[in-house]
Scaffold this motif. Structure first.
Motif, PDB file in Angstrom:
ATOM      1  N   LEU A  34       0.820  -1.207   0.000  1.00 28.13           N
ATOM      2  CA  LEU A  34       0.000   0.000   0.000  1.00 28.13           C
ATOM      3  C   LEU A  34       0.858   1.261   0.000  1.00 28.13           C
ATOM      4  N   LEU A  37       2.260   1.604  -3.345  1.00 29.49           N
ATOM      5  CA  LEU A  37       1.162   1.962  -4.238  1.00 29.49           C
ATOM      6  C   LEU A  37       0.866   3.450  -4.131  1.00 29.49           C
ATOM      7  N   ALA A  38       0.844   3.948  -2.886  1.00 34.07           N
ATOM      8  CA  ALA A  38       0.552   5.365  -2.678  1.00 34.07           C
ATOM      9  C   ALA A  38       1.631   6.230  -3.321  1.00 34.07           C
ATOM     10  N   MET A  41       1.363   6.080  -6.967  1.00 34.53           N
ATOM     11  CA  MET A  41       0.208   6.907  -7.346  1.00 34.53           C
ATOM     12  C   MET A  41       0.611   8.379  -7.447  1.00 34.53           C
ATOM     13  N   ALA A 282      -2.508  11.380  -2.371  1.00 36.28           N
ATOM     14  CA  ALA A 282      -1.466  10.358  -2.323  1.00 36.28           C
ATOM     15  C   ALA A 282      -0.588  10.580  -1.097  1.00 36.28           C
ATOM     16  N   ALA A 285      -2.259   9.217   1.843  1.00 35.02           N
ATOM     17  CA  ALA A 285      -2.152   7.755   1.801  1.00 35.02           C
ATOM     18  C   ALA A 285      -0.760   7.318   2.230  1.00 35.02           C
ATOM     19  N   THR A 289      -0.087   4.942   5.422  1.00 32.87           N
ATOM     20  CA  THR A 289       0.520   3.627   5.281  1.00 32.87           C
ATOM     21  C   THR A 289       1.889   3.591   5.948  1.00 32.87           C
ATOM     22  N   LEU A 760      -7.729   5.222  -3.095  1.00 34.19           N
ATOM     23  CA  LEU A 760      -6.537   4.672  -2.451  1.00 34.19           C
ATOM     24  C   LEU A 760      -6.428   5.154  -1.012  1.00 34.19           C
ATOM     25  N   SER A 764      -6.447   2.921   2.362  1.00 32.93           N
ATOM     26  CA  SER A 764      -5.349   2.832   3.321  1.00 32.93           C
ATOM     27  C   SER A 764      -5.787   3.311   4.692  1.00 32.93           C
TER      28      SER A 764
END
Ligand SMILES: Nc1ncnc2c1ncn2[C@@H]1O[C@H](COP(=O)(O)OP(=O)(O)OP(=O)(O)O)[C@@H](O)[C@H]1O
Ligand SMILES: [Mg+2]
Lengths: 872, 248
Positions: A34, A37-38, A41, A282, A285, A289, A760, A764
């Protein structure tokens, strides 16, 4: 006994190896996905959007440059020094030269007033000339321009003069062969009525001297066209300004078309806002995370410390992990960003017909730098807090999150967000609005949650009903709940703001230039021609529009004092020109046209404005002060456009004296209006009540919508009413519509991208509290609470948080929209009533569904396995 | 000769909402090299706290703590961490393996942190020594509690520490598994000549150490030599008895 060499302490290489191993293993465990991913992103949205806007903006500028037939134009009533052209050539710029003047042309049978335009070889530098071999024939591109001794003429010149292709036409002392029919020239609208009165005759610049039509005192518009590298053009523009001591200025398309520049500016602001939201989301996030990751790693840090790792070595290990993540995120994100922008372009193929210029490398830097800032602001603080972990934790688990309770991460996060906002927007205003509304949301939130959650801080787990259970869960995790509501409301707020802004912008644009926008202006109509023209148009089944009387009026005094010049305090000396004036009067010149000696005799500069009178309020006008006079009007009243009134300091009841055709007219300000300037329709700063100006010899103006074949009617119309002047703006309107369509599509896509970022964040955020929910529910279940009870309670808990977030988000969105629309996008704000229901509802449903889906695992796995996993 | 571990008038107190709470009160204790000492006491008596202080995981409110000839009270956390890396190994009740690393990687960690290039081989041989040669690539959650504790023991000895601290190493294990783990601990201890400090409330386990220190409410109420029941640590028992007499 301290006989240990320093070599026994871990080297950076060792630490990096440990970091990479932890990274790899944690990746396998899904821990870092995650977070990565963030970060991906963030990079993807920034580089993708930047790539897209970079190319689109350049493409749009390029396309709109065709309206000028160049990137920059220098124009004047007198010829600018020729050396300036040489200078530009030396600087690697392309140049071309245009001279435009009105002239009579003759055939053996007839004569006609035409708008002659002489062009050099290189013309046009941008866009293309389209020609045909027969009047009204099929068009094709031919950028060579007329050769010497030849002219290209617009179709209707031929029937008017009774000529065929290849026949001879006389202009001044010159004799020319009609070699092509001119269908379209890119810069048809340049120059005012004088340059465009009548059909076009295009000729070679070198033929001009032999015609002897240009004599001292004749009205000629000289234009130098330039094209080339933007940077070089800017340098050259500065040079020209210096050389001419400010008398000449290079103009670009933004100076020429308010409509295009408005659309571009708004589109850019929106894209900017979009990428800003995407990055902030983002960032949130990443923060969430990273926080979760670091919470899980407190134990790691403690164990590493018992194994002899120093705090600095632990920092080094986690720094290594972050740096590797950053690297992966930048690479993956850049590739994805490239794909996203390619995808967008693919989707937009139909609306962006032109070949886009190559992207520059800047967007990738932007993406990488964003990831870096995000990392430092959002991810670093919680991870660096790890180094403060007490090794004692291995003995006493309850020494939990103490290091994170400091305000450091928040300060870092807020500072990072501010830097990002400022950096992206380069705009203090947008920054203030965004920061203000976020602060507002946070404030409202704290107050609300304080009130809502104050009760029962001691409330235990009353497993009686699902509702009680849910509420006590919300309260028990009060700090977390507040954080969740904050994150959810910020996310939903961003999405709502963008969605609403997008809808409003697109609606506004559609209202600006609807499909049936009249695209021809008819001017110089005398009052006794109106009836005849109306019946001509009805016979040919063309809709007629109102005929506005039009006369030039100069404002002399306000309540007896000399009228201030409206644009005195403005850098942009030309100010706002109405479409009417653009059509009817000359374009403002760059060079001070000192030859207009009539003006200099006056003691003050009086600005002449095209004014009208009417009993009906024109469409797209709105009275904002006083009342419209309606049918029962009396003479001597005037309605003033609001912003103009503000500039000249006029209020209701003031007495204005105008000079109209050498007569002085007095009128009292009866009301103020707002006007839609960008609708390409007749608009007026001053409208008088009927009876005030009627005797002063006005001509009339009207508009027509002519599409395709209907344009041929112009020939008959002009034959029947030879004194009227028709201005064709259909190409211009089409161009603006196409630019707006492109910007609209871009906006849609950006909104979608931000939606993904928002999802997202929600995910998260839900995930961030998963551990605790796992533990708690496992305990509840071992205590005998039923599965259904727990599920219902979870659902209620999330729905409640979602509802709270939805309400606050709606509030925040409307608030920021109010400021964004009135300050940045120059739109009028009105409340979006449906959002007040949809916002909270969406919040409730989405959060409940997301949370429920994510925590379903909590109930579906056996309590034993959960407890085992967690105690390990 | 300096003692391996020496506490002088060690006091630990913490601030709680009900005022100052004294957890350890004026503890003085001397443990010689290669001694095996059991610290016993009821729950809450301060055993873990004392262990934490002795291992330099925490700092005392008053008094001095010497470890391997160095005064922990004058060191900062960084220096203490380095000292731990060089001289101290741990075995905990809850194993404290890094869950995302394999058994082998867990054992390699302390060796690697000493920049030893031979980490993999050494770790593998240690795991073999504790009977887990077939589980090298397994993750902690794929191992039973006893197996995890054996990995932890292998890791504790991997750093070639002089002192081993164990806090209730069998607390999370059943009797039979616990006994096996303890056998392993003691045999390795004898093999490496390590000084062992073992916190437990299991009297049978305490019997296997040469010396017993009893804590009651933060104070030492008993410090005595023990008739050792283990064969392996007879020598350690004798040594401690001698040191004991000299000290108390
Ligand atoms: N940081 C602290 N804050 C408050 N109280 C503490 C702290 N550290 C220890 N205590 C208290 O000191 C006492 C001793 O704790 P310690 O963990 O040393 O006991 P223990 O003898 O190891 O018990 P057990 O056998 O249950 O592990 C306990 O009552 C504990 O609650
Ligand atoms: Mg304990």
């Amino acid at each position: 006994m301290s006989d240990y060499s320093p070599a026994t302490t871990a080297s950076p290489v060792t630490l990096m190896r440990v970091a990479l191993r932890l990274l790899w293993r944690d990746w396998r465990g899904g821990e870092l996905r995650l977070l990565l991913l963030a970060m991906v992103m963030a990079v993807t949205s920034v580089s993708g959007i930047a790539l897209f806007t970079d190319r689109l903006e350049r493409a749009l500028l390029q396309e709109s440059a065709t309206m000028l037939a160049a990137d920059r134009v220098l124009s004047g009533r007198q010829m600018p020094p020729r050396e300036w052209l040489d200078e530009a050539t030396q600087r690697g710029l392309m140049t071309a030269e245009v001279q435009a003047f009105a002239s009579m042309v003759f055939s053996d049978q007839a004569n006609l007033l035409v708008a002659a335009k002489a062009v050099s070889e290189a013309y046009p530098l941008r866009g293309e000339l389209r020609v045909a071999d027969q009047p009204f024939g099929a068009a094709y591109a031919d950028n060579a321009g007329p050769a010497r001794g030849e002219v290209w003429v617009e179709s209707r010149v031929l029937p008017s003069l009774g000529l065929e292709m290849g026949d001879t036409l006389y202009l001044g002392d010159g004799e020319f062969v009609v070699s092509r029919v001119l269908v379209q020239e890119p810069d048809r609208q340049q120059g005012g009525m004088m340059d465009n009165a009548g059909p076009r005759v295009l000729m070679n610049l070198d033929d001009v001297p032999s015609t002897n039509v240009i004599q001292p005192g004749s009205r000629v518009t000289y234009r130098y066209l330039f094209a080339g590298e933007l940077a070089e053009l800017d340098v050259y523009a500065d040079w020209v300004r210096e050389q001419s001591a400010g008398d000449f200025r290079l103009r670009d398309v933004r100076d020429e078309s308010q409509e295009v520049s408005d659309a571009l500016a708004r589109g850019e602001s929106f894209l900017l806002l979009g990428s800003l939201f995407a990055v902030l989301l983002a960032g949130i996030a990443i923060a969430l995370t990273a926080r979760r990751y670091s919470e899980r790693h407190f134990d790691y840090a403690a164990i590493l410390k018992t194994l002899g790792c120093t705090s600095n070595q632990i920092s080094a290990i986690y720094f290594g992990i972050l740096l590797s993540l950053l690297l992966i995120a930048v690479v993956v994100g850049s590739v994805l960003g490239w794909l996203v922008h390619e995808g967008i372009l693919l989707l937009l193929q139909s609306v962006i017909p032109i070949a886009l210029p190559e992207a520059s490398f800047t967007p990738f830097w932007l993406g990488a730098l964003t990831a870096f800032i995000c990392l430092f602001a959002f991810a670093m603080p919680p991870l660096l807090a790890l180094k403060h972990t007490s090794p004692l934790r291995v003995l006493r688990k309850d020494l939990a999150d103490a290091p994170l309770s400091t305000s450091l991460p928040y300060i870092f996060g807020i500072a990072g967000a501010l830097v990002l906002i400022l950096w992206y927007s380069q705009d203090v205003l947008i920054s203030i609005i965004l920061v203000g509304s976020v602060a507002g949301v946070a404030l409202v939130l704290s107050a609300m949650s304080y009130l809502l959650l104050r009760t029962g801080s001691a409330a235990g787990m009353r497993a009686g009903s699902a509702w009680m259970l849910a509420m006590s869960a919300v309260r028990r995790r009060r700090r977390q709940s507040v954080l969740q509501v904050l994150v959810f409301s910020l996310t939903i707020m961003s999405l709502l703001t963008l969605a609403l802004l997008r809808t409003d912008l697109i609606n506004d644009w559609q209202a600006q230039l609807p499909e049936d926008t009249p695209n021809h202006f008819m001017m110089n109509i005398s009052s006794n021609q109106i009836a005849g023209m109306q019946s001509f148009l009805q016979e040919n089944e063309v809709d007629t529009n109102p005929f506005y009387p039009m006369v030039a009026a100069g404002l002399l005094t306000v309540n007896g004092a000399p009228a201030p010049h409206p644009w005195d305090n403005d850098d942009d000396a030309s100010g706002r020109t109405t479409m009417t004036e653009r059509a009817g009067a000359e374009q403002p010149d760059d060079a001070a046209s000192g030859s207009d000696t009539g003006e200099s005799e006056r003691p003050q500069r009086v600005e002449n404005r095209q004014v009208t009178w009417t009993a009906q309020l024109p469409p797209d006008n709105e009275v904002v002060a006083g009342n419209w006079w309606g049918e029962d009007n009396r003479p001597g009243l005037v309605s003033v456009e609001r912003d103009y009134a503000e500039r000249i300091g006029v209020t209701l009841g003031d007495e204005l004296v105008f000079r109209v055709n050498e007569q002085e007219i007095t009128a009292v300000v009866d009301n103020m209006r707002t006007v839609r300037w960008d609708n390409m329709q007749p608009n007026f700063f001053f409208i008088f009540s009927p009876g005030t100006l009627d005797h002063l010899g006005a001509t009339y103006l009207s508009t027509l919508l002519l599409q395709g074949e209907e344009k041929l009617l112009l020939n008959d119309l002009l034959r029947q009413f030879p004194t009227i002047v028709v201005l064709e703006v259909d190409a211009l309107i089409e161009q603006i519509q196409s630019i707006i369509a492109q910007v609209s599509s871009a906006i849609e896509l950006i909104a979608a991208l931000v939606l993904v970022a928002g999802a997202l964040v929600l995910l998260s955020c839900v995930n961030a509290t998963l551990d605790e929910r796992f533990r708690e529910n496992a305990i509840l279940r071992t205590l005998g609470a039923g599965r259904k009870l727990i599920m219902t309670s979870l659902l209620i808990e999330f729905a409640f948080i979602g509802l709270l977030a939805g309400v606050i988000a709606t509030l925040g969105a409307e608030l920021s929209l109010y400021y964004l629309q009135s300050e940045v996008f120059q739109q009028t704000f009105s409340l979006h009533y449906w959002v007040w229901i949809a916002g909270p509802l969406a919040g409730t449903v989405i959060i409940a569904a997301l949370g429920f889906a994510a925590t379903r695992k909590v109930v579906s796995s056996s309590p034993l396995s959960v407890l085992r996993q967690l105690s390990a | 000769m300096t003692a391996m571990i020496e506490a002088r008038h060690l006091t630990k107190q913490v601030a709680t909402s009900e005022g100052q709470l004294i957890i350890l009160n004026d503890i003085s204790l001397r443990i010689e090299a290669a001694e095996a000492v059991a610290i016993v006491g009821v729950s809450g008596s301060g055993k873990s706290t004392l262990l934490g202080l002795m291992a330099g995981l925490d700092s005392a409110s008053a008094g001095d703590m010497f470890l391997d000839g160095q005064n922990l009270s004058t060191m900062d956390e960084e220096e203490r961490a380095q000292l731990r890396g060089r001289s101290v190994g741990f075995v905990f009740q809850s194993f404290q393996l890094l869950p995302s690393l394999t058994a082998l990687e867990n054992v390699m960690l302390p060796i690697e942190l000493k920049n030893d290039k031979d980490a993999r081989r050494k770790a593998a041989s240690l795991l073999q020594r504790v009977g887990l040669e077939s589980r090298l690539q397994h993750y902690p959650n794929q191992l039973s509690g006893g197996e995890q504790q054996r990995v932890a023991i292998a890791r504790a000895f991997a750093s070639e520490a002089k002192i081993l601290f164990a806090d209730e190493p069998t607390g999370n294990l059943d009797a039979a598994t616990g006994a096996k783990v303890i056998d392993l601990l003691f045999s390795l201890n004898a093999e490496f000549g390590t000084t062992l400090v073992l916190v437990t409330h299991d009297d049978r386990l305490a019997q296997r150490c040469g010396r017993l220190v009893r804590l009651v409410a933060g104070e030492i109420t008993e410090d005595s030599a023990v008739e050792t029941s283990g064969v392996e640590n007879g020598t350690a028992g004798e040594a401690s008895t001698a040191g004991d007499a000299a000290h108390v």
